[in-house]
Design an enzyme around this catalytic site. Sequence first.
Site, short mmCIF file in Angstrom:
data_model
loop_
_atom_site.label_atom_id
_atom_site.label_comp_id
_atom_site.label_asym_id
_atom_site.label_seq_id
_atom_site.Cartn_x
_atom_site.Cartn_y
_atom_site.Cartn_z
N ASP A 10 36.44 27.68 24.85
CA ASP A 10 35.42 26.75 24.37
C ASP A 10 35.96 25.99 23.15
OD1 ASP A 10 32.78 25.64 23.77
OD2 ASP A 10 32.64 27.20 22.23
N ASP A 178 31.50 31.10 22.16
CA ASP A 178 30.56 31.60 21.15
C ASP A 178 29.10 31.34 21.43
OD1 ASP A 178 30.84 28.76 20.66
OD2 ASP A 178 29.86 29.13 18.73
#
Length: 235
Positions: A10, A178
Amino acid sequence: MKNVKWFAVDIDGTITLNGNGMVNLNALSKLRYLARLGYQVVFVTGRSSIEALALAIFGGTTQITIGENGGVISTAPNSHKILADIDKCRKGYEILRCELTHVNEKSVFPRMSEVVVDRTFNLDEGNRVFKEKGQDLILVDSNYAYHINETKINKGFGLDSLMKALDIGYDEIVSIGDSTTDIPMFNRTKYSITFESSTKEVRNTATRVVKGENGDGLINAIDWIMEQKSYCEII
């Protein structure tokens, strides 16, 4: 972890500082180090795949990116595999504008599979409207904006499409992120890592939780993975 050859990473909140788009250079250096060792690093992001591809090019990592929450796979500035129909999302946007107030398209890099809107109305209300109007669409919150996607689209869908196309095994890839938008990606890989600063839902889904945030967590995650691989090779 001895079979691991790929890293699905990410961007916002994982390699950036405070989610404001500024890259943690130490984290980027760590990813470049992986690339030099022969590992493949794929950015999987809610941002456009073009933004991610530019980061890969200038950062020195693998030039394969998955953008728009899994809606587009890019391998070059003019080579894109589009996995969803943006016209359906544009229709959904117009429906929201008619049914709700304060619905405005956000100024972002051009999109090929989704519509991005400001976080200025209630997410649940928007999804209620889609359901009542029979639209096969979903609003997703990336903490940066709301994304209008086809229901099937998420980071896991995009990653799975790439894995099938390149014959990447379930145990050959580690996913690192996250936020809740990373959970579908976690569910497509044997190994997944998040950070102590992530929400409880994200921590409970990942197979490993490490300390650190704003890029430092990514460094800790990579260090831990390489330690496990070294141990596997010894035994």
